[in-house]
Design a protein around this motif. Sequence first.
Motif, short mmCIF file in Angstrom:
data_model
loop_
_atom_site.label_atom_id
_atom_site.label_comp_id
_atom_site.label_asym_id
_atom_site.label_seq_id
_atom_site.Cartn_x
_atom_site.Cartn_y
_atom_site.Cartn_z
N LEU A 1 -3.08 5.69 4.42
CA LEU A 1 -4.11 5.90 3.66
C LEU A 1 -5.05 7.28 3.96
CD1 LEU A 1 -6.25 2.64 3.50
CD2 LEU A 1 -4.54 3.44 1.90
N TYR B 1 -7.70 -6.53 0.84
CA TYR B 1 -7.78 -6.44 2.11
C TYR B 1 -8.88 -6.97 2.91
CZ TYR B 1 -6.59 -3.78 6.65
OH TYR B 1 -6.86 -3.63 7.89
N LYS C 1 -7.92 -2.83 -2.07
CA LYS C 1 -9.15 -2.90 -1.22
C LYS C 1 -9.88 -4.16 -1.00
CE LYS C 1 -13.69 -0.58 -0.37
NZ LYS C 1 -14.89 0.24 -0.74
N ARG D 1 -1.75 5.92 -1.73
CA ARG D 1 -3.05 6.05 -1.57
C ARG D 1 -4.03 6.22 -2.60
NH1 ARG D 1 -3.47 11.33 2.32
NH2 ARG D 1 -2.04 10.14 3.53
N TRP E 1 -5.21 2.79 -3.69
CA TRP E 1 -5.75 1.90 -2.66
C TRP E 1 -6.83 1.02 -3.48
CZ3 TRP E 1 -5.59 -0.72 1.26
CH2 TRP E 1 -6.71 -1.33 1.90
N ALA F 1 0.90 -1.08 -0.08
CA ALA F 1 0.08 -0.12 -0.16
C ALA F 1 0.83 1.13 -0.06
CB ALA F 1 -0.88 -0.07 1.26
#
Length: 282
Positions: free
Chosen positions: A113, A87, A84, A77, A80, A72
């Motif tokens: 983030l 995660y 996502k 960010r 991301w 990441a």
Amino acid sequence: QSMDSTLHYIHNDSDLSTNSSFSPEEERKSKVQDVVPQALLDQYLSMTDPSRAQTVDTEIAKHCAYSLPGVALTLGRQNWHCLKDTYETLASDMQWKVRRTLAFSIHELAVILGDQLTAGDLVPVFNGFLKDLDEVRIGVLKHLHDFLKLLHVDKRREYLYQLQEFLVTDNSRNWRFRAELAEQLILLLDLYSAKDIYDYLRPIAFSLCADKVSSVRWISYKLVSEMVKKLFMASTPTFVVDLMNELVEKFCRCHKWSGRQTFVFICQTITEDDCLPMDQFA
């Protein structure tokens, strides 16, 4: 050229699952970025494929979870969206060791983030970890202050109602869990108002001062002394007065010698750490 051919092979060999709400093309575009070779990222994302655990390594999902904050950070960010889904898949993995790995690093991911993505994507995962096994909960507890300080004040206050739940563990002999809670509460004093400290943290602190394990009690004496210091400096003097009166009533006048001893130790800590002026202490 050798690296390109290797990545081309990895890319073709990747068997990525797709989200049913997207077409394969939309799914692919949602994970496209230009920071690292796309084939390399695709291979990393495929580590959550259950078939990999059977054919490559039974702990491959744990390795994926361990590396995720670094991935990441590398992607930034702005990318991301590429991570996502992976995660969230890891956060709901059947293996508690995978969830535990994420729990220990969620505060680092929150820094990467930023507050907006943290509030939208990490807070729901964090809330899930709070209700998980103790082996997972200890991960968020050890960095509770680090995570909560990144949240907006209103969102942070919502967790005041849940702090008491940390007193309950799967195994009552897990005293290190309660010791860690006391350590974190000392740090959390800087994040909350005097009223919140008195209303929510004080009852937990008093409960920990009466813990069966000496190590927990000693940390709790420090917690109470820091609480006294914080409330004394508050604009409303009634909080510290009420706290001191409760200390006298609950411990000084306790019918058990251990309670009276607790009062002495708390007084000792208050004086040693200069939490109150001597005239006020008297």
